[in-house]
Design a protein around this motif. Structure first.
Motif, PDB file in Angstrom:
ATOM      1  N   PHE A   1      -9.575  -2.258  -7.794  1.00 39.12           N
ATOM      2  CA  PHE A   1      -9.105  -3.278  -6.858  1.00 39.12           C
ATOM      3  C   PHE A   1     -10.227  -3.691  -5.908  1.00 39.12           C
ATOM      4  O   PHE A   1     -10.463  -4.884  -5.683  1.00 39.12           O
ATOM      5  CB  PHE A   1      -7.910  -2.743  -6.068  1.00 39.12           C
TER       6      PHE A   1
ATOM      7  N   TYR B 142      -6.157   3.030   0.418  1.00 33.12           N
ATOM      8  CA  TYR B 142      -6.409   2.883  -1.013  1.00 33.12           C
ATOM      9  C   TYR B 142      -7.608   3.735  -1.438  1.00 33.12           C
ATOM     10  O   TYR B 142      -7.589   4.383  -2.501  1.00 33.12           O
ATOM     11  CB  TYR B 142      -6.656   1.417  -1.340  1.00 33.12           C
TER      12      TYR B 142
ATOM     13  N   ILE C  96       0.830  -1.205   0.000  1.00 35.23           N
ATOM     14  CA  ILE C  96       0.000   0.000   0.000  1.00 35.23           C
ATOM     15  C   ILE C  96       0.868   1.259   0.000  1.00 35.23           C
ATOM     16  O   ILE C  96       0.528   2.261  -0.638  1.00 35.23           O
ATOM     17  CB  ILE C  96      -0.989   0.002   1.193  1.00 35.23           C
TER      18      ILE C  96
ATOM     19  N   ALA D  69      -0.868  -3.490  -6.147  1.00 36.03           N
ATOM     20  CA  ALA D  69      -2.272  -3.870  -6.006  1.00 36.03           C
ATOM     21  C   ALA D  69      -2.486  -5.327  -6.386  1.00 36.03           C
ATOM     22  O   ALA D  69      -3.295  -6.041  -5.774  1.00 36.03           O
ATOM     23  CB  ALA D  69      -3.153  -2.961  -6.862  1.00 36.03           C
ATOM     24  N   HIS D  70      -1.751  -5.799  -7.378  1.00 37.04           N
ATOM     25  CA  HIS D  70      -1.914  -7.194  -7.789  1.00 37.04           C
ATOM     26  C   HIS D  70      -1.302  -8.149  -6.763  1.00 37.04           C
ATOM     27  O   HIS D  70      -1.811  -9.258  -6.552  1.00 37.04           O
ATOM     28  CB  HIS D  70      -1.303  -7.397  -9.174  1.00 37.04           C
TER      29      HIS D  70
ATOM     30  N   ILE E 144       2.019   1.670  -3.570  1.00 32.47           N
ATOM     31  CA  ILE E 144       0.913   2.139  -4.413  1.00 32.47           C
ATOM     32  C   ILE E 144       0.768   3.650  -4.288  1.00 32.47           C
ATOM     33  O   ILE E 144       0.681   4.380  -5.289  1.00 32.47           O
ATOM     34  CB  ILE E 144      -0.398   1.429  -4.018  1.00 32.47           C
TER      35      ILE E 144
END
Length: 860
Positions: free
Chosen positions: A671, A809, A577, A594-595, A580
């Motif tokens: 997501f 997120y 996170i 995220a994946h 990201i």
């Protein structure tokens, strides 16, 4: 007398010996080290001894040892159609009682007559004592079909294979020990013959040198394994422990199952009786930790039912088994040796019930009901209650008294136990006898010799005082730790009703609360076991709690000077996170976080949502998790819809893929949407009883199958849409299922298989080698590394980030849009997400629990 004409049917597994050729059948330690005998050589010796036994069927009494000569004679008798009584050496009473035609001692065959003095049924193959001891006058009659049937059932239940090597940890005259031999020989596996105890260092030298893979034991065996430090032993090929021969305490089953997960072996809890040749049920290994009080399901071809018993609880009855391994009947005299088979049903004498998932739980014994002062008392229940209180005991019927033998106690607990039993079961103190025993008498098979123990207690005439000073129980350090752990669970999970018997999963914790809980517990108890989340509070504290003084000393040491151990999934969530947000802020350029989080979500799904014992619990737990994700997401995105016309209500409904969003902005929350869709689909799957049972039976194969099925979308064989392809639920199914499979990958070959999967599937997914490298690195770390050492000063940063990852997120796009796409904007986003998580949790959590509660009521 002459033998009845013999059937052409012989024990099939004996006839297959020669087909395994030069494969090793038997191993043993000789003066020159490890010795082996190939199947072909064994078949030759069996043929020679079969000729020595003669062509006409005769009754053979075999004094068994765990040695080559015993195996050869046993197989020769079975091959030649000679019914064989298997007993321990020196049992002259059985010779007198059964008048065998041949007595086999080692390589010697002592023929007592030329032919036979008995009428022998053509299908009769084996006669064993009902208890596994050597002096019982009543024998169990087993047929050739019984032996072949149960050997196949055991092979199927345990997935035995030709490269397995089993050790004779139990005597061969005991049905469990004999079944280990016959089941392994039936598939071309190898058996290490030894009469050494597991407490003997030479046993383990032989086990390692022979490449031992499977180890069988009764509960007492596992006590001995504990005593010799089994947990720290280097046993590179061990893959399976099997337990039968009596009930093992649920806490012990859970502990051994968890040790197996750490060390790479599995625990198979089994249930059987000599009357069913050996074994009737097995508990799937992946259910041992979550269902430690169950015996599982019937072996292939077998069936369980419950017969009504008056005076027991609803849903409880006598367990009745039906199958091809049920004995021909009993033999109380030589006249019974000519009798044919009886019914194929076997009333076990055990009281049992079925769980909603179809598992069987033994709750007592018909013959273990005592009547004291007019009260019917379940002796197994008394034992279980005492064990739960920390007083392992053996409880017996003393006629007008309850006899309680405390095992391994110094005597200080006797008064407490006396008072507790008297008060709990409303029995006068004068009718309860409590005594401590230094050594519990056992039969040759390792079971507690209850008749001998009963006689000892009655002979001692132990009478504890009925009143007087009662020792005050020591409030040990562990007791204090239990209170602290319970308060921590109550605080973090908002469950003031938490009890000592609850676990993180039973209190409906999930991945969103898992991070903070694991770190706080580690600070309280020290390094946690891998399966702490399914362990009861009391068990966790008792096993891992440190004394208060030690905890206090530890807390006085500056934490930032030490290293801390965090689970890999926690570290990956925190790092992912952060990356990201920093990547979206333009500070870094490390994509793929995220994946990786999707795989971490699949990993958490397997550990939490699939830990429920009942299907209703699983479905309810899943819907609670969906609520915890979807509710705050829908509310937040709904507010954005009101102030930003670039978004639509399709976004707030988490249905962008249905509403046809075509702009990059509209797919910002892909997501969350993909994760909710995946969890919803799996909820539907688990609502189907057959699919739920399939997942329980094949915990690794099911997610692996889904990961493979997801490749039809990953490689474009089936289209999923033209915009934001890599963010659609179907396209990332393989990632979620991969994380799920990683959590179920207990064996090294499974982890290597998943490694190969990553190597094949990840390249080319994004068309960006650096992004694919980052994703592959995260996936392989999650797969191979259980925990990571991190500087203690980093923990206060990583843990909040991991805990608040969903909220970070959600908010970071809007926060950075106002503060700026910069390092400052990233920092403010992280802080805002953390505050949002703290503020929203007290609102979201009660709603999620209410949803789960309603679902449980509907499905129950």
């Amino acid at each position: 007398m002459t033998a009845v004409a013999r059937s052409q049917h012989r024990v099939a597994l004996v006839g297959r010996l020669r087909s395994f050729g030069d494969a090793s059948a038997l191993r043993w330690m000789g003066p020159a080290g490890l010795q082996t005998m190939a199947y072909a050589a064994l078949a030759d010796q069996v043929d020679d001894r079969r000729v020595a036994l003669g062509g006409a069927p005769r009754l053979v009494l075999l004094e068994a040892g765990n040695d080559v000569e015993t195996v050869v004679t046993l197989l020769a008798a079975l091959a030649g159609g000679h019914p064989v009584i298997v007993t321990a050496p020196g049992e002259s009473r059985l010779v007198d009682a059964w008048d065998p035609d041949v007595v086999a001692r080692g390589p010697r065959l002592e023929a007592r007559r030329a032919g036979t003095a008995h009428a022998l049924h053509p299908d009769l193959a084996l006669l064993l004592s009902t208890s596994g001891s050597t002096g019982s006058p009543k024998l169990v009659r087993l047929s050739t079909h019984n032996l072949d049937c149960n050997a196949g059932q055991i092979v199927d239940a345990l997935s035995l294979r030709p490269d397995d090597v089993a050790a004779t940890t139990l005597p061969l005259q005991y049905c469990y020990g004999l079944s280990v031999l016959l089941s392994h020989l039936s598939v071309g596996a190898s058996v290490l013959l030894t009469d050494l105890s597991v407490v003997d260092a030479c046993f383990w030298d032989a086990f390692r040198e022979s490449g031992g893979t499977t180890l069988a034991g009764v509960p007492y065996t596992f006590d001995l394994l504990d005593a010799v430090g089994f947990a720290a032993m280097d046993l590179p090929r061990l893959r399976l422990l099997t337990q039968a021969g009596g009930r093992m305490e649920p806490a012990a089953v859970r502990r051994w199952a968890e040790l197996g997960k750490q060390r790479g072996f599995e625990l198979a809890v089994m249930y059987g009786q000599t009357e069913a040749t050996a074994r009737m049920a097995t508990l799937p290994t992946h259910l041992a930790a979550s269902n430690p009080s169950s015996i599982g399901v019937a072996v292939r071809g077998g069936h369980f039912s419950l017969a009504r018993v008056d005076g027991v609880a609803a849903g409880v009855g006598e367990l009745v088994y039906e199958g091809g391994n049920v004995m021909m009947g009993y033999a109380s005299s030589t006249a019974d040796l000519a009798e044919g088979p009886g019914p194929s049903t076997l009333p076990t004498g055990d009281l049992a019930r079925f769980t909603p998932d179809g598992l069987v739980e033994i709750v007592g014994r018909l013959s273990r009901l005592a009547k004291v002062c007019g009260l019917r008392i379940d002796l197994d229940r008394v034992e279980a209650d005492l064990a739960a209180d920390g007083h392992p005991a053996h409880v017996m019927d003393g006629g007008d008294r309850l006899l309680v033998a405390l095992a391994g106690s110094d005597g200080s607990a006797a008064d407490d136990v006396l008072r507790d039993v008297s008060e709990r079961y409303a029995v006068p103190r004068a009718s309860v006898v409590v005594a401590t025993v230094d050594e519990v008498p056992r039969t040759g098979s390792g079971k507690v010799d209850r008749p001998a123990l009963r006689d000892r207690l009655l002979a001692q005439s132990v009478e504890r005082r009925a009143a007087g000073d009662v020792p005050v129980r020591d409030e040990s350090a562990v007791g204090v730790a239990v209170d602290e752990v319970r308060r921590l669970y109550a605080e973090l999970l908002d469950r003031p009703d938490a009890t000592d018997g609850d676990s993180f999963v039973s209190l409906r914790g999930d991945s969103l609360s898992y991070v903070e809980m694991s770190v706080r517990l580690e600070g309280l108890l020290g390094t946690l076991p891998p399966s702490w989340h399914v362990r009861a509070i009391a068990d966790l504290a008792a096993t891992h709690g440190a004394p208060p003084a030690q905890l206090a000393r530890s807390r006085r040491t500056p934490g930032w000077l030490r290293w801390r151990v965090l689970e890999t999934s926690v570290v990956l969530r925190g790092l992912a996170i952060a990356l990201i947000v920093l990547t979206h802020a333009g500070v870094l350029e490390v994509r793929g976080g995220a994946h990786v989080l999707l795989a971490v979500a699949g990993y958490a799904f397997a550990r939490f949502q699939l830990s429920g014992a009942e299907r209703s619990d699983r479905v309810a737990h899943l819907l609670e998790s969906i609520t915890r994700i979807a509710l705050p997401s829908a509310v937040w995105i709904g507010v954005i819809v009101l102030i930003d016309d670039r978004f639509s209500w399709w976004n707030a409904a988490l249905m962008t893929s249905v509403g046809g969003g075509t702009g990059h902005i509209q797919w910002r929350y892909w997501f969350v949407e993909a994760l909710v869709h995946l969890l919803a689909g799996l909820t539907v799957m688990l609502c189907v009883p057959a699919l739920d049972r399939l997942e329980r039976a094949r915990p690794f194969a099911v997610p692996l199958g889904l990961a493979v099925a997801g490749l039809v979308f990953r490689f474009g064989l089936v289209g999923v849409g033209s915009h934001h392809v890599n963010g659609r639920a179907a396209m990332v199914l393989w990632l979620f299922a991969l994380g799920w499979a990683m959590a179920r990958a207990d064996a090294r070959w499974q982890r290597w298989l998943l490694t190969a999967y990553v190597a094949v599937v990840v390249p080319g997914f994004f068309g960006d080698p650096m992004r694919e490298l980052a994703v592959a690195a995260g996936l392989l770390t999650l797969l191979w590394v259980h925990s990571l050492r991190v500087p203690a000063f980093a923990v206060p940063v990583l843990v909040p980030l991991a805990s608040a990852s969903l909220f970070i997120y959600l908010v970071h796009f809007e926060v950075m849009g106002r503060v700026g796409y910069s390092l400052l904007g990233a920092a403010v986003s992280l802080l805002t997400g953390y505050i949002a998580w703290r503020g929203a949790s007290p609102i979201v959590e009660p709603v999620a629990r209410r949803v789960g509660g309603q679902v449980r009521r509907i499905l129950s």
